[in-house]
Design a protein around this motif. Structure first.
Motif, PDB file in Angstrom:
ATOM      1  N   LEU A 104       0.829  -1.204   0.000  1.00 22.43           N
ATOM      2  CA  LEU A 104       0.000   0.000   0.000  1.00 22.43           C
ATOM      3  C   LEU A 104       0.864   1.255   0.000  1.00 22.43           C
ATOM      4  CD1 LEU A 104      -2.782  -1.119   2.462  1.00 22.43           C
ATOM      5  CD2 LEU A 104      -3.185  -0.274   0.141  1.00 22.43           C
ATOM      6  N   LEU A 105       1.890   1.277   0.834  1.00 23.85           N
ATOM      7  CA  LEU A 105       2.756   2.455   0.913  1.00 23.85           C
ATOM      8  C   LEU A 105       3.482   2.679  -0.405  1.00 23.85           C
ATOM      9  CD1 LEU A 105       3.863   4.803   2.495  1.00 23.85           C
ATOM     10  CD2 LEU A 105       5.464   3.236   3.623  1.00 23.85           C
ATOM     11  N   ARG A 106       3.980   1.612  -1.017  1.00 21.64           N
ATOM     12  CA  ARG A 106       4.652   1.739  -2.316  1.00 21.64           C
ATOM     13  C   ARG A 106       3.695   2.332  -3.357  1.00 21.64           C
ATOM     14  NH1 ARG A 106       6.357  -3.361  -3.042  1.00 21.64           N
ATOM     15  NH2 ARG A 106       8.322  -2.930  -2.004  1.00 21.64           N
ATOM     16  N   ALA A 107       2.448   1.863  -3.356  1.00 24.63           N
ATOM     17  CA  ALA A 107       1.458   2.380  -4.310  1.00 24.63           C
ATOM     18  C   ALA A 107       1.145   3.850  -4.044  1.00 24.63           C
ATOM     19  CB  ALA A 107       0.186   1.537  -4.257  1.00 24.63           C
ATOM     20  N   LEU A 108       1.057   4.235  -2.776  1.00 19.37           N
ATOM     21  CA  LEU A 108       0.805   5.643  -2.449  1.00 19.37           C
ATOM     22  C   LEU A 108       1.961   6.522  -2.899  1.00 19.37           C
ATOM     23  CD1 LEU A 108      -0.759   5.358   1.123  1.00 19.37           C
ATOM     24  CD2 LEU A 108      -1.941   5.980  -1.005  1.00 19.37           C
ATOM     25  N   ILE A 109       3.177   6.056  -2.713  1.00 24.29           N
ATOM     26  CA  ILE A 109       4.358   6.816  -3.151  1.00 24.29           C
ATOM     27  C   ILE A 109       4.299   7.039  -4.657  1.00 24.29           C
ATOM     28  CG2 ILE A 109       6.863   6.669  -3.449  1.00 24.29           C
ATOM     29  CD1 ILE A 109       6.881   5.203  -0.663  1.00 24.29           C
ATOM     30  N   GLY A 114       3.247  10.533  -9.296  1.00 22.37           N
ATOM     31  CA  GLY A 114       2.466  10.765 -10.506  1.00 22.37           C
ATOM     32  C   GLY A 114       1.695  12.075 -10.480  1.00 22.37           C
ATOM     33  N   MET A 115       1.390  12.544  -9.282  1.00 20.88           N
ATOM     34  CA  MET A 115       0.679  13.819  -9.127  1.00 20.88           C
ATOM     35  C   MET A 115       1.635  15.003  -9.043  1.00 20.88           C
ATOM     36  SD  MET A 115      -2.193  12.611  -6.340  1.00 20.88           S
ATOM     37  CE  MET A 115      -2.918  14.249  -6.120  1.00 20.88           C
ATOM     38  N   GLY A 116       2.929  14.741  -9.128  1.00 20.94           N
ATOM     39  CA  GLY A 116       3.911  15.817  -9.057  1.00 20.94           C
ATOM     40  C   GLY A 116       4.219  16.273  -7.643  1.00 20.94           C
ATOM     41  N   LYS A 117       3.870  15.467  -6.664  1.00 26.60           N
ATOM     42  CA  LYS A 117       4.196  15.821  -5.277  1.00 26.60           C
ATOM     43  C   LYS A 117       5.686  15.620  -5.061  1.00 26.60           C
ATOM     44  CE  LYS A 117      -0.047  16.756  -4.439  1.00 26.60           C
ATOM     45  NZ  LYS A 117      -0.450  18.155  -4.314  1.00 26.60           N
ATOM     46  N   ARG A 118       6.253  16.340  -4.107  1.00 37.30           N
ATOM     47  CA  ARG A 118       7.699  16.295  -3.887  1.00 37.30           C
ATOM     48  C   ARG A 118       8.107  15.654  -2.577  1.00 37.30           C
ATOM     49  NH1 ARG A 118       8.319  22.458  -5.750  1.00 37.30           N
ATOM     50  NH2 ARG A 118       7.826  22.148  -7.953  1.00 37.30           N
ATOM     51  N   VAL A 119       7.206  15.685  -1.587  1.00 32.33           N
ATOM     52  CA  VAL A 119       7.530  15.144  -0.270  1.00 32.33           C
ATOM     53  C   VAL A 119       6.304  14.429   0.287  1.00 32.33           C
ATOM     54  CG1 VAL A 119       8.233  15.709   2.101  1.00 32.33           C
ATOM     55  CG2 VAL A 119       9.195  17.009   0.184  1.00 32.33           C
ATOM     56  N   THR A 137      12.468   1.112   5.855  1.00 36.45           N
ATOM     57  CA  THR A 137      12.790   0.250   4.714  1.00 36.45           C
ATOM     58  C   THR A 137      12.326   0.860   3.393  1.00 36.45           C
ATOM     59  OG1 THR A 137      10.762  -1.069   4.805  1.00 36.45           O
ATOM     60  CG2 THR A 137      12.634  -1.859   6.096  1.00 36.45           C
ATOM     61  N   MET A 138      11.343   1.747   3.455  1.00 38.27           N
ATOM     62  CA  MET A 138      10.836   2.393   2.243  1.00 38.27           C
ATOM     63  C   MET A 138      11.558   3.700   1.935  1.00 38.27           C
ATOM     64  SD  MET A 138       8.569   0.309   1.053  1.00 38.27           S
ATOM     65  CE  MET A 138       7.708   1.315  -0.131  1.00 38.27           C
ATOM     66  N   GLY A 139      12.590   4.015   2.716  1.00 37.48           N
ATOM     67  CA  GLY A 139      13.405   5.194   2.432  1.00 37.48           C
ATOM     68  C   GLY A 139      13.026   6.453   3.185  1.00 37.48           C
ATOM     69  N   PHE A 140      12.039   6.385   4.060  1.00 34.40           N
ATOM     70  CA  PHE A 140      11.659   7.545   4.859  1.00 34.40           C
ATOM     71  C   PHE A 140      12.750   7.813   5.901  1.00 34.40           C
ATOM     72  CE2 PHE A 140       7.653   6.484   3.043  1.00 34.40           C
ATOM     73  CZ  PHE A 140       6.849   7.609   3.111  1.00 34.40           C
ATOM     74  N   GLU A 141      12.953   9.071   6.197  1.00 31.46           N
ATOM     75  CA  GLU A 141      13.904   9.472   7.230  1.00 31.46           C
ATOM     76  C   GLU A 141      13.170  10.168   8.355  1.00 31.46           C
ATOM     77  OE1 GLU A 141      17.147  11.779   5.739  1.00 31.46           O
ATOM     78  OE2 GLU A 141      17.529  10.393   4.087  1.00 31.46           O
ATOM     79  N   GLU A 142      13.606   9.904   9.567  1.00 32.66           N
ATOM     80  CA  GLU A 142      13.044  10.618  10.714  1.00 32.66           C
ATOM     81  C   GLU A 142      13.526  12.060  10.653  1.00 32.66           C
ATOM     82  OE1 GLU A 142      13.542  10.790  15.511  1.00 32.66           O
ATOM     83  OE2 GLU A 142      13.414   8.780  14.623  1.00 32.66           O
ATOM     84  N   THR A 143      12.578  12.978  10.740  1.00 31.29           N
ATOM     85  CA  THR A 143      12.922  14.398  10.680  1.00 31.29           C
ATOM     86  C   THR A 143      12.518  15.156  11.934  1.00 31.29           C
ATOM     87  OG1 THR A 143      10.869  14.803   9.465  1.00 31.29           O
ATOM     88  CG2 THR A 143      12.876  14.525   8.170  1.00 31.29           C
ATOM     89  N   MET A 159       5.239  11.750  19.160  1.00 27.70           N
ATOM     90  CA  MET A 159       5.056  11.634  17.719  1.00 27.70           C
ATOM     91  C   MET A 159       6.414  11.690  17.030  1.00 27.70           C
ATOM     92  SD  MET A 159       3.077  14.169  15.059  1.00 27.70           S
ATOM     93  CE  MET A 159       1.495  13.902  15.819  1.00 27.70           C
ATOM     94  N   VAL A 160       6.595  10.778  16.080  1.00 24.37           N
ATOM     95  CA  VAL A 160       7.783  10.791  15.233  1.00 24.37           C
ATOM     96  C   VAL A 160       7.351  11.226  13.847  1.00 24.37           C
ATOM     97  CG1 VAL A 160       9.654   9.422  14.242  1.00 24.37           C
ATOM     98  CG2 VAL A 160       8.854   8.922  16.558  1.00 24.37           C
ATOM     99  N   LEU A 161       7.994  12.244  13.335  1.00 23.26           N
ATOM    100  CA  LEU A 161       7.722  12.707  11.968  1.00 23.26           C
ATOM    101  C   LEU A 161       8.749  12.093  11.043  1.00 23.26           C
ATOM    102  CD1 LEU A 161       7.006  16.453  12.742  1.00 23.26           C
ATOM    103  CD2 LEU A 161       5.342  14.668  12.226  1.00 23.26           C
ATOM    104  N   VAL A 162       8.264  11.495   9.966  1.00 27.88           N
ATOM    105  CA  VAL A 162       9.144  10.919   8.951  1.00 27.88           C
ATOM    106  C   VAL A 162       8.787  11.525   7.613  1.00 27.88           C
ATOM    107  CG1 VAL A 162       9.474   8.748  10.211  1.00 27.88           C
ATOM    108  CG2 VAL A 162       7.624   8.919   8.540  1.00 27.88           C
ATOM    109  N   GLN A 163       9.761  11.543   6.701  1.00 30.41           N
ATOM    110  CA  GLN A 163       9.452  12.067   5.375  1.00 30.41           C
ATOM    111  C   GLN A 163      10.289  11.375   4.332  1.00 30.41           C
ATOM    112  OE1 GLN A 163      10.531  16.290   5.885  1.00 30.41           O
ATOM    113  NE2 GLN A 163      11.899  16.030   4.148  1.00 30.41           N
ATOM    114  N   LEU A 164       9.730  11.361   3.131  1.00 31.17           N
ATOM    115  CA  LEU A 164      10.392  10.813   1.967  1.00 31.17           C
ATOM    116  C   LEU A 164      10.380  11.881   0.893  1.00 31.17           C
ATOM    117  CD1 LEU A 164      11.557   8.290   0.469  1.00 31.17           C
ATOM    118  CD2 LEU A 164       9.211   7.882  -0.333  1.00 31.17           C
ATOM    119  N   VAL A 165      11.553  12.220   0.375  1.00 30.72           N
ATOM    120  CA  VAL A 165      11.632  13.130  -0.758  1.00 30.72           C
ATOM    121  C   VAL A 165      11.330  12.291  -1.995  1.00 30.72           C
ATOM    122  CG1 VAL A 165      13.119  14.648  -2.104  1.00 30.72           C
ATOM    123  CG2 VAL A 165      13.284  14.632   0.396  1.00 30.72           C
ATOM    124  N   LEU A 166      10.295  12.699  -2.708  1.00 31.99           N
ATOM    125  CA  LEU A 166       9.825  11.918  -3.851  1.00 31.99           C
ATOM    126  C   LEU A 166      10.604  12.245  -5.115  1.00 31.99           C
ATOM    127  CD1 LEU A 166       6.044  12.368  -3.096  1.00 31.99           C
ATOM    128  CD2 LEU A 166       7.400  10.325  -2.672  1.00 31.99           C
TER     129      LEU A 166
END
Length: 166
Positions: A104-109, A114-119, A137-143, A159-166
């Motif tokens: 599911l996460l891979r599909a959302l990424i 595809g929508m031009g999102k960046r993060v 494992t999906m490349g997100f980093e704790e920020t 709360m832990v905030l994580v992000q993936l630069v797309l």
């Protein structure tokens, strides 16, 4: 065979069941009041009318074929955040640890790209080690970590905030 597909109205009872299980039995959602079908129907309509995906992991024909769901929406409702989305993924207890969340996460990424999102951002309870590991494992980093910003079941939550630069 497991298939990721857009959610439809007929999936809402199972989505509701998965959502309410997380509300009642976990700190994955920092909400204490279970939803009803009208709430989930409005949520699905709001997400899809805004152009955001709601995806389900479907195991095939049968009553309990939806094993999980995921979606993303605006991170913050300001123009400066228009290229950033915040996601969520929930799977049934039986499907946990079987790769459903990862699919599911891979599909959302891919949808976000595809929508031009960046993060893509995620906000995770610090004690949800499985979710934190999945995101790593999906490349997100704790920020960021936000100690004690939430409360549920009578205890303070970090709360832990994580992000993936797309």
């Amino acid at each position: 065979m497991l298939k990721i597909r857009p959610a439809i109205e007929a999936d809402l009872p199972t989505i509701l069941e998965i959502y309410n299980d997380a509300v009642l039995n976990s700190t994955a959602i920092w909400i204490e009041t279970p939803a009803d079908l009208d709430d989930r129907r409005a949520w699905l309509a709001a997400r899809t009318s805004a152009g955001f995906p709601v995806l389900v992991a479907d195991s095939g024909p049968g009553k309990a074929s939806v094993l999980g769901y995921g979606s993303f929406g605006e991170f913050r409702a300001y123009e400066g955040f228009r290229y950033t989305v915040e996601h969520s993924v929930y799977v049934t207890e039986e499907a946990q640890g079987r790769g459903v969340g990862k699919m599911l996460l891979r599909a959302l990424i891919e949808e976000a790209r595809g929508m031009g999102k960046r993060v893509m951002v995620g906000a995770i309870d610090a004690s949800n080690y499985a979710s934190l590991a999945l995101h790593e494992t999906m490349g997100f980093e704790e920020t960021g970590r936000m100690p004690g910003v939430g409360e549920k079941f009578g205890k303070r939550l970090d709360m832990v905030l994580v992000q993936l630069v797309l």
